[in-house]
Design a protein around this motif. Structure first.
Motif, PDB file in Angstrom:
ATOM      1  N   ASN A 156       0.754  -0.696  -0.132  1.00 42.07           N
ATOM      2  CA  ASN A 156      -0.003   0.503  -0.074  1.00 42.07           C
ATOM      3  C   ASN A 156       1.162   1.182   0.294  1.00 42.07           C
ATOM      4  O   ASN A 156       0.513   2.450  -0.920  1.00 42.07           O
ATOM      5  N   GLN A 157       1.699   1.500   1.025  1.00 47.81           N
ATOM      6  CA  GLN A 157       2.703   2.530   0.851  1.00 47.81           C
ATOM      7  C   GLN A 157       3.370   2.607  -0.602  1.00 47.81           C
ATOM      8  O   GLN A 157       3.489   3.625  -0.773  1.00 47.81           O
ATOM      9  N   ILE A 158       3.847   1.657  -0.968  1.00 46.88           N
ATOM     10  CA  ILE A 158       4.609   1.391  -2.255  1.00 46.88           C
ATOM     11  C   ILE A 158       3.790   1.983  -3.445  1.00 46.88           C
ATOM     12  O   ILE A 158       4.414   3.337  -4.133  1.00 46.88           O
ATOM     13  N   ILE A 159       2.537   1.685  -3.256  1.00 45.26           N
ATOM     14  CA  ILE A 159       0.997   1.811  -3.910  1.00 45.26           C
ATOM     15  C   ILE A 159       1.781   4.360  -4.275  1.00 45.26           C
ATOM     16  O   ILE A 159       1.016   4.706  -4.915  1.00 45.26           O
ATOM     17  N   GLU A 160       1.067   3.899  -2.282  1.00 41.65           N
ATOM     18  CA  GLU A 160       1.119   6.041  -2.272  1.00 41.65           C
ATOM     19  C   GLU A 160       2.417   6.366  -2.861  1.00 41.65           C
ATOM     20  O   GLU A 160       2.056   7.389  -3.064  1.00 41.65           O
ATOM     21  N   LYS A 161       3.109   6.178  -2.888  1.00 46.96           N
ATOM     22  CA  LYS A 161       5.218   6.622  -3.644  1.00 46.96           C
ATOM     23  C   LYS A 161       4.602   6.299  -5.540  1.00 46.96           C
ATOM     24  O   LYS A 161       4.935   7.449  -5.947  1.00 46.96           O
ATOM     25  N   ILE A 162       4.215   5.249  -6.166  1.00 47.58           N
ATOM     26  CA  ILE A 162       3.715   5.065  -7.077  1.00 47.58           C
ATOM     27  C   ILE A 162       3.216   5.906  -7.665  1.00 47.58           C
ATOM     28  O   ILE A 162       3.538   7.344  -8.577  1.00 47.58           O
ATOM     29  N   LYS A 163       2.152   6.921  -6.748  1.00 50.74           N
ATOM     30  CA  LYS A 163       1.429   7.853  -6.910  1.00 50.74           C
ATOM     31  C   LYS A 163       1.849   9.432  -6.751  1.00 50.74           C
ATOM     32  O   LYS A 163       2.554  10.648  -8.378  1.00 50.74           O
ATOM     33  N   GLU A 164       2.489   9.567  -5.971  1.00 54.94           N
ATOM     34  CA  GLU A 164       3.402  10.905  -5.763  1.00 54.94           C
ATOM     35  C   GLU A 164       4.165  10.959  -6.834  1.00 54.94           C
ATOM     36  O   GLU A 164       4.514  11.914  -6.716  1.00 54.94           O
ATOM     37  N   GLN A 165       5.063   9.681  -6.846  1.00 54.77           N
ATOM     38  CA  GLN A 165       6.108   9.944  -7.597  1.00 54.77           C
ATOM     39  C   GLN A 165       5.905  10.066  -9.659  1.00 54.77           C
ATOM     40  O   GLN A 165       6.687  10.079 -10.296  1.00 54.77           O
ATOM     41  N   GLU A 166       4.182   9.426  -9.558  1.00 50.97           N
ATOM     42  CA  GLU A 166       3.795   9.436 -10.928  1.00 50.97           C
ATOM     43  C   GLU A 166       4.450   8.687 -11.961  1.00 50.97           C
ATOM     44  O   GLU A 166       5.331   8.854 -13.052  1.00 50.97           O
ATOM     45  N   ILE A 167       4.967   7.480 -11.225  1.00 51.22           N
ATOM     46  CA  ILE A 167       5.309   6.762 -12.335  1.00 51.22           C
ATOM     47  C   ILE A 167       4.489   6.518 -13.221  1.00 51.22           C
ATOM     48  O   ILE A 167       3.447   6.224 -13.194  1.00 51.22           O
ATOM     49  N   GLU A 168       5.017   5.349 -14.253  1.00 49.17           N
ATOM     50  CA  GLU A 168       4.468   5.200 -15.759  1.00 49.17           C
ATOM     51  C   GLU A 168       4.515   3.442 -15.973  1.00 49.17           C
ATOM     52  O   GLU A 168       4.200   3.390 -16.021  1.00 49.17           O
ATOM     53  N   VAL A 169       5.631   3.176 -15.374  1.00 48.99           N
ATOM     54  CA  VAL A 169       5.576   1.593 -15.317  1.00 48.99           C
ATOM     55  C   VAL A 169       6.520   0.698 -14.783  1.00 48.99           C
ATOM     56  O   VAL A 169       7.317   1.551 -14.180  1.00 48.99           O
ATOM     57  N   VAL A 170       5.754  -0.104 -14.108  1.00 50.89           N
ATOM     58  CA  VAL A 170       6.737  -0.886 -13.034  1.00 50.89           C
ATOM     59  C   VAL A 170       7.331  -1.833 -13.590  1.00 50.89           C
ATOM     60  O   VAL A 170       6.848  -3.140 -14.615  1.00 50.89           O
ATOM     61  N   LEU A 171       8.537  -2.149 -13.320  1.00 48.56           N
ATOM     62  CA  LEU A 171       9.216  -3.216 -13.621  1.00 48.56           C
ATOM     63  C   LEU A 171       9.228  -4.201 -12.223  1.00 48.56           C
ATOM     64  O   LEU A 171       9.817  -4.079 -11.317  1.00 48.56           O
ATOM     65  N   ILE A 172       9.095  -5.534 -12.205  1.00 51.52           N
ATOM     66  CA  ILE A 172       9.385  -6.651 -11.088  1.00 51.52           C
ATOM     67  C   ILE A 172       9.725  -8.035 -11.693  1.00 51.52           C
ATOM     68  O   ILE A 172      10.251  -8.324 -12.237  1.00 51.52           O
TER      69      ILE A 172
END
Ligand SMILES: [Mn+2]
Length: 386
Positions: free
Chosen positions: A29-45
């Motif tokens: 959930n914290q990662i999701i919040e950071k993704i929104k804040e940082q305006e991430i476009e692509v996630v690599l796993i």
């Protein structure tokens, strides 16, 4: 393009019988919040999505919810490969179906590396997804005169087979034990269990790629060059990782040569740490009142004398104590003591065997009072006179 590099989620992991799922949900959930804040476009796993090849059903639900938010709600692209912990076939489920929505999965190597082609104002960005491979699995895709017998050679040949356009921007996801000129990454207990000396792949295999998004090693770190990185885990997954700072690795990729990497610290629900000292010190309120008592604890007790119900005393303060060890002059020495071999055991009576066991544990013989107590106990249980 702004990308987030994650790896080794190990969803469903259990440490010393303690499920990490609540901590994993919290940090995702914290990662999701950071993704929104940082305006991430692509996630690599970069692999080890699950901790086991057959993940428990609640782990599957956690991953499903995480991916659903990224892909459906936030409309991100997600590129995910299998690691050595994942089941290739199970992770492969839905691959062709999900790709339409921007969830790209690569878990089985079938003769070519899966490639996702993205585009932004700087041009094309190719993301190659190489799942964890073993030499034996890729052999069938090469002529006999090509040597793919080692991990290094297998990865080198698999990449050489691809037509990487070095005029464009290229990223690769990979989950191997990647080293740099014989220099190994900083490992923890979690990896040493699986890593032998023969599995290493030199970073030079990945020279054609502007960024190498690695998984497998739990400590976030670069390998060989700044643009080849292990993302590390999102949580501490063993007591050998207590000093590691877990971070999010964010890549800003503009023109071909213009790649910037930044890190954002992660704050877990519970930390994992080691406390060490005499039991009186560890259970003294002054020493724990300012700490998070919910943390995952390994307690090392250094008292010379036996401590009554040490685990009970520690758990009263730290309910999430996962491991307790005794470290004193006796425990340090007792590794040098030899336990009787089987033949000798048969020749000894109960009291002799207990005396040896006691000596092994405490590095001293039973005293007369203790000896008398033990004799009485054995007499009572056996109903004989010793
Ligand atoms: Mn791994």
């Amino acid at each position: 393009m702004r990308l987030l590099h994650l790896s080794d989620l190990h969803i469903g992991k259990i440490i010393f019988e303690q499920s990490m799922l609540e901590d994993q949900k919290f940090i995702l959930n914290q990662i999701i919040e950071k993704i929104k804040e940082q305006e991430i476009e692509v996630v690599l796993i970069s692999g080890d999505v699950y901790d086991r090849s057959v993940p428990p059903s609640d782990a599957v639900t956690v991953l499903n919810n995480f991916l659903k938010i990224l892909v459906k709600d936030l409309k991100l692209k997600v590129c995910m490969i299998a690691g050595n912990h994942d089941s290739k076939e199970r992770l492969n489920f839905g691959k062709e179906i999900f790709a339409d929505d921007g969830l790209y999965i690569s878990s089985i190597y079938n003769g070519a590396i899966d490639k996702v082609e993205l585009e932004d104002e700087y041009g094309k960005l190719n993301i190659y997804m190489l799942p964890y491979i073993k030499p034996i699995e890729v052999k069938q895709y090469f002529d006999e005169d090509i040597d793919v017998s080692s991990y290094h050679n297998a990865v080198r040949e698999v990449i050489a087979k691809e037509n990487v356009n070095e005029g464009e921007r290229n990223i690769i996801l990979s989950h191997q034990f990647v080293t740099a000129g014989g220099i190994e990454p900083e490992k923890s207990e979690s990896e040493t269990l699986y890593l032998g000396g023969t599995e290493n792949v030199d970073i030079s295999c990945y020279d054609k790629f502007d960024y190498v998004a690695l998984g497998h090693i739990h400590g976030p770190q670069k390998i060989g060059r700044d643009t080849a990185r292990y993302a590390g885990t999102m949580l501490k997954y063993s007591f050998s990782e207590v000093s590691q700072n877990k971070v999010l690795t964010i890549i800003d990729f503009k023109e071909k040569e213009n790649l910037e990497i930044n890190f954002i610290p992660l704050e877990p629900l519970r930390d994992m740490r080691v406390i060490k000292g005499p039991i009186e010190e560890l259970t003294n309120e002054e020493n724990y009142s300012l700490t998070n008592r919910e943390d995952y604890i390994r307690a090392i007790i250094t008292n010379e004398e036996q401590v009554y119900d040490a685990i009970g005393q520690i758990k009263k303060i730290y309910p999430n104590t996962l491991r307790l060890d005794i470290e004193n002059s006796k425990s340090v020495q007792n590794t040098s003591l030899k336990i009787s071999d089987l033949d000798n055991i048969k020749k000894k009576d109960e009291i002799q065997l207990f005396d040896e066991f006691y000596k092994y544990q405490n590095n001293e013989n039973l005293n007369e009072v203790q000896l008398e107590i033990m004799k009485n106990i054995i007499k009572e249980t056996k109903g004989v006179n010793l």
